[in-house]
Motif scaffolding. Structure first.
Motif, short mmCIF file in Angstrom:
data_model
loop_
_atom_site.label_atom_id
_atom_site.label_comp_id
_atom_site.label_asym_id
_atom_site.label_seq_id
_atom_site.Cartn_x
_atom_site.Cartn_y
_atom_site.Cartn_z
N LYS A 180 0.85 -1.20 0.00
CA LYS A 180 0.00 0.00 0.00
C LYS A 180 0.89 1.25 0.00
CE LYS A 180 -4.46 -0.95 0.54
NZ LYS A 180 -5.45 -0.51 -0.38
N ILE A 181 0.41 2.28 -0.68
CA ILE A 181 1.13 3.56 -0.75
C ILE A 181 0.15 4.66 -0.39
CG2 ILE A 181 2.32 5.18 -2.27
CD1 ILE A 181 3.21 2.79 -3.95
N GLY A 182 0.64 5.63 0.38
CA GLY A 182 -0.16 6.80 0.72
C GLY A 182 0.65 8.06 0.45
N ILE A 183 -0.04 9.15 0.14
CA ILE A 183 0.66 10.42 -0.01
C ILE A 183 0.21 11.36 1.10
CG2 ILE A 183 1.07 10.18 -2.48
CD1 ILE A 183 -1.18 12.15 -2.97
N ARG A 184 1.18 12.06 1.67
CA ARG A 184 0.94 12.98 2.77
C ARG A 184 0.46 14.31 2.19
NH1 ARG A 184 3.56 13.77 7.91
NH2 ARG A 184 4.91 12.05 7.39
N VAL A 185 -0.67 14.79 2.70
CA VAL A 185 -1.20 16.09 2.27
C VAL A 185 -1.49 16.94 3.50
CG1 VAL A 185 -2.17 15.08 0.16
CG2 VAL A 185 -3.62 15.32 2.16
N ASP A 186 -1.46 18.24 3.34
CA ASP A 186 -1.71 19.14 4.46
C ASP A 186 -3.18 19.13 4.86
OD1 ASP A 186 0.95 19.71 4.23
OD2 ASP A 186 0.68 21.74 3.48
N GLU A 187 -4.05 19.11 3.85
CA GLU A 187 -5.48 19.15 4.15
C GLU A 187 -6.26 18.65 2.93
OE1 GLU A 187 -8.83 22.48 5.43
OE2 GLU A 187 -6.93 23.15 4.59
N VAL A 188 -7.21 17.75 3.14
CA VAL A 188 -8.11 17.34 2.07
C VAL A 188 -9.24 18.35 2.03
CG1 VAL A 188 -9.66 15.55 1.23
CG2 VAL A 188 -7.52 14.90 2.35
N LEU A 189 -9.50 18.90 0.84
CA LEU A 189 -10.48 19.98 0.71
C LEU A 189 -11.85 19.48 0.27
CD1 LEU A 189 -8.11 22.53 -1.03
CD2 LEU A 189 -8.79 22.49 1.38
N GLU A 190 -11.91 18.75 -0.83
CA GLU A 190 -13.20 18.31 -1.35
C GLU A 190 -13.02 17.33 -2.48
OE1 GLU A 190 -15.52 21.25 -3.56
OE2 GLU A 190 -13.69 22.36 -3.97
N VAL A 191 -14.12 16.69 -2.84
CA VAL A 191 -14.21 15.91 -4.07
C VAL A 191 -14.98 16.80 -5.03
CG1 VAL A 191 -15.17 13.86 -5.17
CG2 VAL A 191 -14.15 13.69 -2.89
N ALA A 192 -14.41 17.02 -6.22
CA ALA A 192 -15.02 17.94 -7.17
C ALA A 192 -15.03 17.32 -8.56
CB ALA A 192 -14.25 19.26 -7.20
N THR A 193 -15.96 17.78 -9.37
CA THR A 193 -16.08 17.33 -10.75
C THR A 193 -15.89 18.54 -11.66
OG1 THR A 193 -17.64 15.62 -10.08
CG2 THR A 193 -17.58 16.17 -12.42
N TYR A 194 -15.02 18.38 -12.66
CA TYR A 194 -14.73 19.47 -13.59
C TYR A 194 -14.93 19.01 -15.02
CZ TYR A 194 -12.54 21.70 -9.61
OH TYR A 194 -12.32 22.27 -8.40
N PRO A 195 -15.49 19.88 -15.86
CA PRO A 195 -15.53 19.55 -17.29
C PRO A 195 -14.10 19.57 -17.84
CG PRO A 195 -16.57 21.70 -16.84
CD PRO A 195 -16.11 21.15 -15.54
N GLU A 196 -13.84 18.67 -18.75
CA GLU A 196 -12.47 18.57 -19.28
C GLU A 196 -12.01 19.83 -19.98
OE1 GLU A 196 -11.66 14.93 -21.36
OE2 GLU A 196 -11.88 13.78 -19.52
N ASP A 197 -12.94 20.68 -20.43
CA ASP A 197 -12.51 21.92 -21.06
C ASP A 197 -11.98 22.94 -20.05
OD1 ASP A 197 -14.94 22.66 -19.93
OD2 ASP A 197 -15.69 23.66 -21.72
N LYS A 198 -12.08 22.64 -18.76
CA LYS A 198 -11.51 23.50 -17.71
C LYS A 198 -10.15 22.98 -17.25
CE LYS A 198 -14.96 26.31 -17.35
NZ LYS A 198 -14.86 27.57 -18.03
N ILE A 199 -9.63 21.94 -17.94
CA ILE A 199 -8.35 21.35 -17.57
C ILE A 199 -7.38 21.56 -18.72
CG2 ILE A 199 -7.15 19.23 -16.94
CD1 ILE A 199 -9.88 18.17 -15.92
#
Length: 184
Positions: free
Chosen positions: A118-137
């Motif tokens: 198993k692998i984990g990444i350390r983050v300062d804070e989890v903010l949210e789960v979000a959905t974005y249209p691909e044209d915004k990426i």
């Protein structure tokens, strides 16, 4: 979407549901390709990974440092009886400044079935789960003018343009596979 009150009225007919006469022809709604991500903060930077890559989000516990490992590997921790390697993505993304106290951080446990551990990444804070249209990426082709370490080291899939009240926030869309490949 704004719908007029008259459009909300239903006309009664003798037609059977599903026989094609129960609703007027309506224009087909075009499906917009989207990406669902878990957003998190590293220092002052906002980052994201695909939600499909995350198994769980846990509070950080005691991490045991392993001698002679790169700075990008914090060590290992026991997670539900399983040894989990903890990666610090700050080194790959060039995040400046000190991380908050460990008890204030989270671990994004990755869902990578081919990994032996198993692998984990350390983050300062989890903010949210979000959905974005691909044209915004903006993907790699669109990022040649950005001078960031994540782009230079090819550990970013792109930049998400996230609308806020004043304009746009830029969210680094992290390529977990690229980070892990650099550890090998």
């Amino acid at each position: 979407m704004i719908v007029s009150e008259s459009a909300m009225q239903v006309e009664e007919t003798d037609a059977e549901p599903g026989d094609g006469t129960d609703a007027p022809d309506s224009p087909e709604v075009e499906d917009v390709a989207t990406r669902q991500v878990v957003e998190f903060r590293l220092g002052e930077d906002y980052c994201a990974v695909d939600i499909d890559e995350v198994d769980s989000i846990v509070e950080i516990k005691k991490v045991t440092r392993i001698p002679r490992t790169p700075d990008s590997i914090d060590g290992v921790m026991d997670l539900r009886g399983e040894t989990t390697a903890i990666i610090n993505p700050r080194t790959f993304l060039g995040i400046e400044g000190d991380a908050p106290e460990r008890h204030e951080q989270n671990i994004l446990v990755l869902d990578r079935p081919d990994d032996k551990q198993k692998i984990g990444i350390r983050v300062d804070e989890v903010l949210e789960v979000a959905t974005y249209p691909e044209d915004k990426i903006d993907t790699d082709e669109d990022l040649s003018d950005l001078d960031t370490r994540g782009i230079e080291q090819k550990v970013s899939r792109g930049i998400i343009r996230k609308p806020n009240g004043d304009g746009l926030d830029l969210v680094v869309w992290v390529d977990i596979d690229a980070i892990i490949d650099q550890l090998k």
